[in-house]
Design a protein around this motif. Structure first.
Motif, short mmCIF file in Angstrom:
data_model
loop_
_atom_site.label_atom_id
_atom_site.label_comp_id
_atom_site.label_asym_id
_atom_site.label_seq_id
_atom_site.Cartn_x
_atom_site.Cartn_y
_atom_site.Cartn_z
N PHE A 113 0.03 -4.56 9.53
CA PHE A 113 -0.18 -3.20 10.01
C PHE A 113 0.40 -2.19 9.03
CE2 PHE A 113 1.28 0.32 12.96
CZ PHE A 113 0.03 0.89 13.06
N GLN A 114 1.59 -2.47 8.53
CA GLN A 114 2.24 -1.56 7.61
C GLN A 114 1.41 -1.41 6.33
OE1 GLN A 114 4.38 -1.73 4.73
NE2 GLN A 114 6.09 -0.34 5.17
N LEU A 115 0.86 -2.52 5.88
CA LEU A 115 -0.01 -2.47 4.70
C LEU A 115 -1.17 -1.52 4.95
CD1 LEU A 115 1.31 -4.44 2.80
CD2 LEU A 115 -0.72 -5.87 2.92
N TRP A 116 -1.80 -1.69 6.09
CA TRP A 116 -2.96 -0.87 6.41
C TRP A 116 -2.58 0.60 6.49
CZ3 TRP A 116 -4.08 2.57 10.28
CH2 TRP A 116 -5.42 3.00 10.35
N ILE A 117 -1.48 0.87 7.15
CA ILE A 117 -1.10 2.25 7.41
C ILE A 117 -0.69 2.95 6.12
CG2 ILE A 117 1.39 2.27 7.88
CD1 ILE A 117 0.72 3.51 10.59
N PHE A 118 -0.02 2.24 5.24
CA PHE A 118 0.38 2.85 3.97
C PHE A 118 -0.85 3.12 3.11
CE2 PHE A 118 4.97 3.01 2.64
CZ PHE A 118 5.44 3.15 3.93
N GLN A 119 -1.76 2.18 3.10
CA GLN A 119 -2.97 2.38 2.31
C GLN A 119 -3.72 3.60 2.80
OE1 GLN A 119 -5.02 -1.33 2.53
NE2 GLN A 119 -3.83 -2.27 0.88
N ASP A 120 -3.81 3.74 4.11
CA ASP A 120 -4.53 4.89 4.64
C ASP A 120 -3.80 6.19 4.31
OD1 ASP A 120 -6.77 5.79 6.71
OD2 ASP A 120 -4.95 6.94 7.13
N PHE A 121 -2.49 6.17 4.42
CA PHE A 121 -1.71 7.37 4.08
C PHE A 121 -1.95 7.77 2.63
CE2 PHE A 121 1.83 9.95 2.82
CZ PHE A 121 2.23 10.64 3.97
N ILE A 122 -1.83 6.81 1.75
CA ILE A 122 -2.01 7.09 0.32
C ILE A 122 -3.41 7.61 0.04
CG2 ILE A 122 -2.13 6.01 -1.95
CD1 ILE A 122 0.15 4.16 -1.01
N LYS A 123 -4.38 7.00 0.69
CA LYS A 123 -5.76 7.42 0.47
C LYS A 123 -5.97 8.83 1.01
CE LYS A 123 -8.54 4.43 2.09
NZ LYS A 123 -9.37 3.84 3.16
N THR A 124 -5.44 9.09 2.18
CA THR A 124 -5.66 10.40 2.80
C THR A 124 -4.95 11.51 2.04
OG1 THR A 124 -5.76 9.28 4.95
CG2 THR A 124 -5.53 11.67 4.98
N LEU A 125 -3.84 11.18 1.40
CA LEU A 125 -3.11 12.20 0.64
C LEU A 125 -3.32 12.05 -0.87
CD1 LEU A 125 -1.46 12.07 3.47
CD2 LEU A 125 0.21 13.41 2.18
N ALA A 126 -4.37 11.33 -1.23
CA ALA A 126 -4.61 11.08 -2.66
C ALA A 126 -4.87 12.38 -3.41
CB ALA A 126 -5.80 10.14 -2.82
N THR A 127 -5.53 13.31 -2.76
CA THR A 127 -5.86 14.58 -3.45
C THR A 127 -4.60 15.34 -3.86
OG1 THR A 127 -6.04 15.64 -1.29
CG2 THR A 127 -8.07 14.87 -2.31
N VAL A 128 -3.52 15.17 -3.10
CA VAL A 128 -2.28 15.87 -3.45
C VAL A 128 -1.27 14.94 -4.11
CG1 VAL A 128 -2.53 17.65 -1.70
CG2 VAL A 128 -1.43 15.51 -1.11
N ASP A 129 -1.64 13.67 -4.23
CA ASP A 129 -0.80 12.72 -4.95
C ASP A 129 0.61 12.63 -4.37
OD1 ASP A 129 -0.31 10.83 -6.92
OD2 ASP A 129 0.51 12.31 -8.31
N ILE A 130 0.68 12.34 -3.10
CA ILE A 130 1.98 12.20 -2.43
C ILE A 130 2.04 10.86 -1.71
CG2 ILE A 130 3.34 13.05 -0.47
CD1 ILE A 130 3.78 14.76 -2.81
N LEU A 172 -2.60 17.07 6.02
CA LEU A 172 -3.22 15.80 5.63
C LEU A 172 -2.56 14.63 6.36
CD1 LEU A 172 -3.62 16.49 1.81
CD2 LEU A 172 -5.43 16.36 3.52
N ALA A 173 -1.24 14.71 6.49
CA ALA A 173 -0.53 13.64 7.20
C ALA A 173 -0.99 13.57 8.64
CB ALA A 173 0.98 13.86 7.12
#
Lengths: 174, 174
Positions: free
Chosen positions: A53-70, A146-147
DNA sequence: GTATTATTGTTGCATGCAACAACAATTGAT
DNA sequence: ATCAATTGTTGTTGCATGCAACAATAATAC
């Protein structure tokens, strides 16, 4: 580049646990990825489920905030500093469970992007008082939008009430 | 125990989200580690709670299985192979969400400890059929006892029913 | 006041993991 | 026979962690 040795030999005939049909065409006896692979006791371990679950959630977070690189870690640092201006590096590290040494690099990166400022503390000349810059605060507001979108993805994935139950159950670890 | 200078002053009263009182004795203006540090929006993010929880749970697992020197990832690999003898490396990787490349190192280590054996597949000479050795099976039985003990630690920490709810909620990710 | 001890931020290193790309061997399809 | 896809391997890179040291500063003991 050794591929494998070809000492093929009649082995002991893997008595696989998974039953019946494998791939239709090949009557394979090894279990390939499309076969149904059991987890056995693993399915009863919270740690395994949490890891996935943590893997999934981090990947989604990174993807969703990719435009701001956070990254999630950067986001947590910014949020805590913004909510508690003047925080010390030690205080941030302790609160978020990050190592002092690691935080140094994180802050270096954030400071180079002029999101964070290390100011001289008035009360302890060893320590730095951390603040967000004006643009840091402005950026954080955007990051939070974004978060929030990421959080909606979580809801889509596990459901609104499951998410709330999760927050309750895990509250002691925050 | 830090405790810091006492040049009390009603400064600009950092309008932090956390309210009123800091440390009783020192009216410091920087926020140190013993002060109450707010998380702001972070407390509403599942990802943050999950990360902290996962950290705790992995540390406990590693500590509980320290005597046998088995990590959570290694345990998952052994369990899956034992439950599905003859599995391919690709199959294991896909099932557990591990990268092929990463699995190579994992299996190398496990094979050196003679817990796992890579046998030549009869049906596809590119792939390896994975099995536990006899001592691997015996060892795994012991590992499972320790893993069960770890799971009891989880119950002590979050409660029996919370653990079960957690397993239900996270089932889709297994 | 001076000497000792502790803390803060920093740097460096060693380890381990994860993501990626490149590659050889092998397979299956045409 | 040829060619694309798959499998396992290797190497590289980046990131996170932990540990040990260090200089500057602060707190405490004498």
């Amino acid at each position: 580049m050794p591929a494998r040795a070809a000492k093929a030999e009649a082995k002991s005939e893997a008595k696989s646990a998974v039953s019946g049909k494998r791939k239709p065409k090949t009557e394979a006896q090894d279990i390939d990825a499309s076969a149904h692979v059991g987890l056995d006791g693993l399915a009863l371990h919270v740690g395994y489920a949490v890891r996935r679950f943590q893997l999934w959630i981090f990947q989604d977070f990174i993807k969703t905030l990719a435009t701001v690189d956070i990254t999630p870690t950067q986001y947590s640092v910014l949020t805590v500093i913004s909510a508690n201006p003047g925080l010390t590096q030690m205080a941030v590290a302790k609160r978020l469970g990050i190592e002092r040494a690691r935080l140094v690099h994180l802050l270096n990166a954030l400071e180079q992007r002029t999101l964070v400022k290390r100011a001289a503390s008035k009360v302890d000349r060893r320590s730095h008082a951390l603040h967000l810059t004006a643009s840091g605060e402005a950026s954080l507001r955007q990051f939070k939008l974004l978060a929030a979108e990421h959080e909606r993805h979580v809801i889509e994935k596990i459901g609104k009430d499951n998410r709330e139950r999760l927050l309750e159950i895990l509250a002691p670890f925050r």
